[in-house]
Enzyme design. Structure first.
Site, PDB file in Angstrom:
ATOM      1  N   ASP A 165      30.898  -6.164  -8.942  1.00 47.79           N
ATOM      2  CA  ASP A 165      30.866  -5.302 -10.125  1.00 47.79           C
ATOM      3  C   ASP A 165      29.724  -5.703 -11.051  1.00 47.79           C
ATOM      4  O   ASP A 165      29.034  -4.850 -11.623  1.00 47.79           O
ATOM      5  CB  ASP A 165      32.195  -5.376 -10.881  1.00 47.79           C
ATOM      6  CG  ASP A 165      33.385  -4.989 -10.014  1.00 47.79           C
ATOM      7  OD1 ASP A 165      33.189  -4.257  -9.026  1.00 47.79           O
ATOM      8  OD2 ASP A 165      34.513  -5.434 -10.319  1.00 47.79           O
ATOM      9  N   GLY A 177      39.706  -4.496 -13.277  1.00 44.51           N
ATOM     10  CA  GLY A 177      39.486  -3.091 -12.942  1.00 44.51           C
ATOM     11  C   GLY A 177      38.001  -2.873 -12.726  1.00 44.51           C
ATOM     12  O   GLY A 177      37.178  -3.288 -13.554  1.00 44.51           O
ATOM     13  N   THR A 225      25.122  -5.125  -0.289  1.00 44.23           N
ATOM     14  CA  THR A 225      25.124  -6.527  -0.687  1.00 44.23           C
ATOM     15  C   THR A 225      25.583  -7.398   0.483  1.00 44.23           C
ATOM     16  O   THR A 225      26.457  -7.017   1.247  1.00 44.23           O
ATOM     17  CB  THR A 225      26.039  -6.759  -1.900  1.00 44.23           C
ATOM     18  OG1 THR A 225      27.370  -6.313  -1.584  1.00 44.23           O
ATOM     19  CG2 THR A 225      25.547  -5.965  -3.115  1.00 44.23           C
TER      20      THR A 225
END
Length: 314
Positions: free
Chosen positions: A257, A48, A223
């Protein structure tokens, strides 16, 4: 600096089938497929996007607030996150749905059959930030990470209404958004995160030029994988931050993340954006070298976080 991270909490169930899916497909029966594959391996991983970012922030010594929805099966995951510095107090526990789940089987050719169950994530739209984050005076930044789309739109609108700075990270949910929804999620963000493909998709969806996006956000962070990161601001030269080289690419899942967590940890220390992006690249490489999104060694990033600022960066 106190950071609240909204977005998804999920568990990944990853299986390996030693054969080839195509060997079981009959061309004249594709309109009524009914197949079962005996898998050799099963890995259950915590995941997640919001949970991954919050974990990374916790690993770097912050105490982020995780604002998301999970099911009654969240208890063990909850303990893990709390043990790694994440405040899960604002997490909404569904009375009827399981935590979101990604189930994927990969064959010998790296083909995949996958199903994503949104589960409790669909209830994130019921979370009210003013209640979940009380007292609001403690919150310096809200991250709007991939989630139930209605929740993302609600939380962005609430941030504007409450005067809370926010970071827009629409990522993989861009494909599900209309142009007006994409514009709503981006407009006014202090930070905008995309990868190179998402940057192009964002421009197409919003029908804004790159300059128009920059007029509406503080810093746009894009990115580029092994080619590093670009930082853009209105009326300022573009900056490029190189990636941290690696010799071991174990698992790309969750690398973005981890980058976000490192970047935000640097921002929390009031670093310039380029230096914060460098920290993000350190943590991203640690994630790339590890199987699983929350099992990397953050020690290199921790050392970088504590190191004196290079000359000319502050």
């Amino acid at each position: 600096m106190r950071i609240a991270v909204t977005g998804s909490i999920a568990t990944d169930h990853l299986m390996t089938y030693p054969g080839r899916f195509v060997d079981q497909l009959l061309p004249d029966q594709l309109d009524r497929v009914s197949l079962s594959f005996l898998a050799d391996d099963l890995e259950v991983r915590r995941g997640g996007v919001a949970a991954n970012i919050a974990f990374g922030l916790g690993a770097l010594g912050l105490t982020p607030l995780l604002v998301a929805a999970a099911g009654a099966d969240f208890a063990e995951y909850d303990e893990w996150l709390r043990a790694h510095g994440v405040d899960t107090g604002p997490v909404r526990i569904s009375a009827t749905r399981h935590t979101a789940r990604f189930v994927c089987t990969t064959d010998a050719d790296q083909n995949q059959l996958a199903t994503f169950y949104s589960g409790a994530m669909s209830e994130a739209r019921e979370i009210e930030l003013a209640t979940a984050l009380a007292p609001l005076a403690d919150i310096d930044l809200v991250v709007i990470a991939p989630n139930d789309p209605e929740a993302m739109l609600r939380h962005t609108k609430e941030c504007r209404g409450l005067g809370l700075p926010f970071a827009a990270d629409p990522s993989q949910q861009l494909a599900r958004l209309s142009g007006s929804q994409a514009r709503s999620l981006v407009d006014g963000a202090r930070y905008l995160f995309t990868n190179e493909y998402e940057a192009s998709l964002l421009l197409r969806l919003t029908e804004w030029s790159r300059a128009e996006v920059l007029d509406r956000v503080g810093t746009w962070i894009t990115t580029h994988g092994a080619d590093g990161v670009t930082l853009e601001r209105a009326d300022a030269p573009q900056e490029h931050v190189p990636a941290v080289p690696t010799t071991t690419e174990a698992d790309p899942t969750g690398v973005g993340d981890a980058f976000r967590a490192g970047f935000l940890a640097g921002i929390a220390r009031e670093w310039p954006a380029a230096r914060a992006a460098g920290l993000g690249c350190v943590l991203a490489t640690a994630a790339l070298e590890t199987v699983g999104t929350q099992h990397y060694d953050a020690s290199a990033a921790q050392r970088a976080l504590l190191a004196p600022a290079p000359a000319g960066t502050v």
